[in-house]
Design an enzyme around this catalytic site. Structure first.
Site, short mmCIF file in Angstrom:
data_model
loop_
_atom_site.label_atom_id
_atom_site.label_comp_id
_atom_site.label_asym_id
_atom_site.label_seq_id
_atom_site.Cartn_x
_atom_site.Cartn_y
_atom_site.Cartn_z
N GLN A 1 42.75 40.65 55.38
CA GLN A 1 43.43 41.88 55.09
C GLN A 1 45.02 41.70 55.58
O GLN A 1 45.52 41.08 56.43
CB GLN A 1 43.12 42.98 55.99
CG GLN A 1 43.84 44.46 55.83
CD GLN A 1 43.47 44.85 54.38
OE1 GLN A 1 42.19 44.92 54.10
NE2 GLN A 1 44.38 45.70 53.95
N LYS B 1 36.80 49.90 52.83
CA LYS B 1 36.14 48.91 52.14
C LYS B 1 34.66 48.70 52.97
O LYS B 1 33.77 48.57 52.41
CB LYS B 1 36.85 47.55 52.37
CG LYS B 1 38.43 47.59 51.68
CD LYS B 1 39.04 46.32 51.98
CE LYS B 1 40.32 46.41 51.16
NZ LYS B 1 41.40 45.39 51.77
N ASP C 1 39.33 38.59 46.91
CA ASP C 1 40.59 39.10 46.51
C ASP C 1 41.43 38.05 45.31
O ASP C 1 42.23 38.70 44.58
CB ASP C 1 41.80 39.08 47.60
CG ASP C 1 41.99 40.46 48.32
OD1 ASP C 1 41.49 41.48 47.76
OD2 ASP C 1 42.52 40.38 49.50
#
Ligand code: NAP
Length: 300
Positions: free
Chosen positions: A94, A50, A117
């Protein structure tokens, strides 16, 4: 074959081209912050990828690595700081967090307007209601691929295997909002093969190698494989993997496969391979979400 490499490259190139003038206007680049807790090797690989993609696009990328002994207070204060930071447009914790961490507590804490997200309950609710155009990265990647190949799901009987908030549930909402008729299956569902046999389209996100077999799918079905499974034995590689991955197994001692058996792809009208399909789209859509949040926050 719905080629994830081709579509993800196109998504990233579009962002790169489009972002130049907006960055100039805003006087700063889009900012993505990733918080990683603990030392899970797979998570570390995802975070590095990422970071690399963000930097390649000229985004500001901040990775905050915290040990698994980080206190609740410290983790909370990191998220609060990022919520207030004007140069951060997207915040991502994460997953999975190490055992003992209350995942929802920290996901709930992220400012919904910076929740890149899209797992915050406010954003998941908006997805269900069709009141947003920013979606969780993996189902968003699936829809982007369908669009690229002009696949219209309106009226299509679609089975989504898996009901996680990361893939299955938002995927089902997004397809429903596009007028598909959606059935969700999970570990308690009875007679999955019967349900699959009537499906015009199957999206599998369960994490079980070769779960969807050729005799379960109808001729011409659209097969979308979200599963990413690592197999470590020759027998499994030979049973579940494509010839290319079997070759990889011989060299590296492991191979990757999805939830849908390669033989089933032969009966499909369209399919996404693993690797090289949805997985590549996920990180591209993360960059797309970061860019969209940047545009929202800078009023572009
Ligand atoms: P998850 O949170 O573990 O959810 C798995 C879902 O599958 C659950 O709903 C579970 O049912 C269901 N399930 C498990 N075994 C089943 C079975 N034998 N029959 C029917 N349903 C079954 O996983 P996830 O995060 O959604 O990920 C799913 C897969 O997608 C994994 O392979 C993961 O690596 C992959 N993934 C790929 C990407 C990508 O970028 N391509 C992104 C995210 C995830 P219950 O709810 O009843 O337990």
């Amino acid at each position: 074959m719905l080629d994830g490499k081709m579509v993800s490259t196109k998504v990233l190139e579009n962002i790169k081209n489009e972002s130049v003038s907006f960055i100039e206007k805003a006087g700063r680049p889009p900012g993505l912050a990733v918080v990683i807790v603990g030392d899970d090797p797979a998570s570390a690989i995802y975070v590095r990828s990422k970071e690399r993609k963000a930097k390649k696009l000229g985004f500001r990328s901040e990775v905050i690595s915290l040990g698994s002994s980080v206190s609740d207070e410290e983790l909370t204060s990191v998220i609060s700081r990022l919520n207030k930071d004007n140069n951060t447009d997207g915040i991502l914790v994460q997953l999975p967090l190490p055992d003992g961490f209350d995942t929802w507590k920290y996901l709930d804490m992220i400012d919904p307007q910076k929740d890149v997200d899209r797992f915050h309950p406010v954003n998941l609710g908006k997805i269900m209601l069709g009141r947003t155009n920013i979606y969780p990265c993996t189902p968003s990647g699936v829809v982007r691929m369908l669009d690229e190949f002009n696949i219209d799901v309106s009226g299509v009987n679609c089975v989504v295997l898996g009901r996680s908030y990361i893939v299955g549930k938002p995927m089902a909402s997004m397809l429903t909002n596009r007028n598909a008729t959606v059935t969700i299956c999970h570990s308690r569902t009875k007679n999955i093969p019967d349900i699959l046999s009537g499906a015009d389209m199957i999206v599998s996100a369960i994490g079980s190698p070769g779960f969807v077999k050729a005799d379960m799918v109808k001729d011409g079905a659209i097969l979308i494989d979200v599963g990413i499974n690592r197999v470590d034995t020759r027998e499994e590689a030979e049973e579940f993997c494509t010839p290319q991955e079997i070759e990889k197994f011989k060299k590296k001692g492991y191979a990757i496969t999805g939830d849908i058996h390669p033989e089933a792809f032969k009966k499909s009208s369209f399919y996404t391979p693993v690797p090289g399909g949805v997985g590549l789209m996920t990180v591209a859509m993360l960059m797309d979400n970061t860019f969209r949040l940047f545009m929202e926050r800078t009023g572009s």
